[in-house]
Motif scaffolding. Structure first.
Motif, PDB file in Angstrom:
ATOM      1  N   VAL A  37       0.862  -1.184   0.000  1.00 45.05           N
ATOM      2  CA  VAL A  37       0.000   0.000   0.000  1.00 45.05           C
ATOM      3  C   VAL A  37       0.897   1.231   0.000  1.00 45.05           C
ATOM      4  N   LEU A  38       0.470   2.244  -0.712  1.00 49.19           N
ATOM      5  CA  LEU A  38       1.130   3.550  -0.684  1.00 49.19           C
ATOM      6  C   LEU A  38       0.367   4.423   0.298  1.00 49.19           C
ATOM      7  N   ILE A  39       1.084   4.970   1.267  1.00 46.93           N
ATOM      8  CA  ILE A  39       0.456   5.751   2.321  1.00 46.93           C
ATOM      9  C   ILE A  39       0.882   7.203   2.219  1.00 46.93           C
ATOM     10  N   ASP A  40      -0.092   8.083   2.171  1.00 52.09           N
ATOM     11  CA  ASP A  40       0.131   9.525   2.279  1.00 52.09           C
ATOM     12  C   ASP A  40       0.235   9.820   3.776  1.00 52.09           C
ATOM     13  N   ILE A  41       1.462  10.067   4.242  1.00 54.44           N
ATOM     14  CA  ILE A  41       1.680  10.267   5.668  1.00 54.44           C
ATOM     15  C   ILE A  41       1.096  11.615   6.095  1.00 54.44           C
ATOM     16  N   LYS A  42       0.286  11.583   7.109  1.00 56.65           N
ATOM     17  CA  LYS A  42      -0.293  12.809   7.659  1.00 56.65           C
ATOM     18  C   LYS A  42       0.472  13.286   8.896  1.00 56.65           C
ATOM     19  N   TYR A  43       0.856  12.332   9.744  1.00 52.84           N
ATOM     20  CA  TYR A  43       1.541  12.688  10.986  1.00 52.84           C
ATOM     21  C   TYR A  43       2.596  11.635  11.320  1.00 52.84           C
ATOM     22  N   ALA A  44       3.673  12.089  11.941  1.00 53.96           N
ATOM     23  CA  ALA A  44       4.730  11.179  12.394  1.00 53.96           C
ATOM     24  C   ALA A  44       5.202  11.619  13.773  1.00 53.96           C
ATOM     25  N   GLY A  45       5.172  10.709  14.718  1.00 57.23           N
ATOM     26  CA  GLY A  45       5.628  11.021  16.060  1.00 57.23           C
ATOM     27  C   GLY A  45       7.145  11.014  16.150  1.00 57.23           C
ATOM     28  N   ILE A  46       7.664  11.764  17.105  1.00 56.45           N
ATOM     29  CA  ILE A  46       9.106  11.773  17.397  1.00 56.45           C
ATOM     30  C   ILE A  46       9.326  10.945  18.656  1.00 56.45           C
ATOM     31  N   CYS A  47      10.021   9.826  18.493  1.00 57.54           N
ATOM     32  CA  CYS A  47      10.308   8.903  19.585  1.00 57.54           C
ATOM     33  C   CYS A  47      11.743   9.116  20.053  1.00 57.54           C
ATOM     34  N   HIS A  48      12.000   8.888  21.339  1.00 54.47           N
ATOM     35  CA  HIS A  48      13.366   9.034  21.841  1.00 54.47           C
ATOM     36  C   HIS A  48      14.324   8.101  21.098  1.00 54.47           C
ATOM     37  N   SER A  49      13.802   6.966  20.645  1.00 51.93           N
ATOM     38  CA  SER A  49      14.661   6.046  19.900  1.00 51.93           C
ATOM     39  C   SER A  49      15.102   6.643  18.569  1.00 51.93           C
TER      40      SER A  49
END
Length: 352
Positions: A37-49
């Motif tokens: 599937v091709l995903i249009d990313i809306k949001y991405a979290g910032i993880c400490h990792s």
């Protein structure tokens, strides 16, 4: 997106080298395969990792590196063999995008513990030997088997952190049977810790937060904690001795494990989901006395991740977030290191 020779070039933010500031660039995405599937990313979290890996804290990384494994978006294209998703579906991608799918762990739905090693969403090589690039980008192509559905009851921005922080805490809480009659302590009230409190409370456990100070006490109680103690106060360890069935440590700094193990009841377990960059020490008598368990837990399988999302939607559990534009990623990294976020930065991917 720009298509060239079967691949697609998308905008992204990447660390060009270890410890270097992230900068806007482009990265390739593979063509949409039969099961992709091709995903249009809306949001991405910032993880400490993300920070650990972009700064080589956990070992040598693959650069340029596009971090991000807390991805929420919308399907815009599906391969001809895809059966689980359709264009327009709200979906998420977490910390892995593939595994061998054949070992005993993969067959048991524990792809995170694939015996051949799962393929990370970023800072990894896929089965073709090509580097993977994460969610600090506008689009991503993922096999449908490693894509999960985000229920309608969860807004995409507060759902994004659930793909790591949510499942990383849900999995041990479920595995060690947090629930009514169980006393659970959460060490640290950050990106992972605040979700651990919410989830443990929703499961019916009695929840205590153990934090360095009482600075976030009001927040902790609002999130669902029943009690809140400062670990900088030595009397805390005496007062709470032999109190808990389960301790979930979410911090990525080395802890005095022997002191924390003293807080467990007989047959209690301390589970670490935060991974310090430095080794930790342990006196084995701390586990021998009381038949205690010192354990670790890593994210969750795909089925369990879907279970977690459905649970969070049912109980109205989204992450507490601060939404930022992509040009503030480097600032956000510094603020995470300074514990200056309540409780998860989330990138608006439309600004990448």
């Amino acid at each position: 997106m720009t298509a060239t020779t079967g691949t697609t070039t998308v905008s992204a933010y990447a660390a060009p080298s270890a410890k270097a500031p992230l900068e806007r660039t482009t990265v390739p995405r593979r063509p949409v395969g039969a099961s992709d599937v091709l995903i249009d990313i809306k949001y991405a979290g910032i993880c400490h990792s993300d920070i650990h890996q972009a700064r080589d804290g956990w070992g040598e990384g693959i650069f340029p590196m596009v971090p991000g494994h807390e991805i929420a978006g919308v399907v815009t294209e599906v391969g001809p063999a895809v059966t689980r998703f359709a264009v327009g579906d709200r979906v998420g991608v977490g910390c892995m995008v593939d595994s061998c799918r054949e070992c005993v762990n993969c067959e048991a739905g524990l792809e995170q513990y694939c015996l051949e090693g799962n393929v990370g969403t970023y800072n990894a090589l896929d089965r073709n030997g090509e580097p993977t690039y994460g969610g600090y980008s506008t689009h991503i192509v993922v096999d449908e088997a490693f894509t999960v559905r985000i229920p309608d009851g969860l807004a995409l921005d507060v759902a994004a952190p659930l793909l790591c922080a949510g499942i990383t805490t849900y999995s041990p809480l479920a595995h060690w049977n947090a629930g009514p009659g169980k006393k659970v302590a959460v060490v640290g009230l950050g990106g992972l810790g605040h979700m651990a409190v919410k989830i443990a409370h929703a499961m019916g456990a009695e929840v205590t937060v153990l934090s360095q100070s009482l600075r976030k006490k009001d927040d902790g109680l609002k999130l669902g904690a029943d009690h809140y103690y400062a670990t900088s106060d030595e009397s805390t360890f005496e007062q709470l001795r032999a109190s808990f069935d389960l301790i979930v440590s979410t911090v990525s700094a080395p802890l005095p494990l022997d002191k924390y193990l003293g807080l467990l009841r007989t047959d209690g377990a301390m589970v670490n989901v935060g991974a310090p960059e430095e080794p930790v020490s342990l006196n084995l008598f701390s586990v021998i006395a009381g038949r205690k368990t010192l354990a670790g837990s890593g994210i969750g399988g795909i089925q369990e991740t879907q279970e977690m999302l459905d649970f969070c939607a049912e109980h109205g559990l989204g992450a507490e977030i601060e939404l930022i534009d992509a040009d503030r990623i480097n600032e956000a990294y510094e603020r995470v290191l300074a514990s200056d976020v309540r409780y998860r930065f989330v990138i608006d991917a439309s600004t990448i």
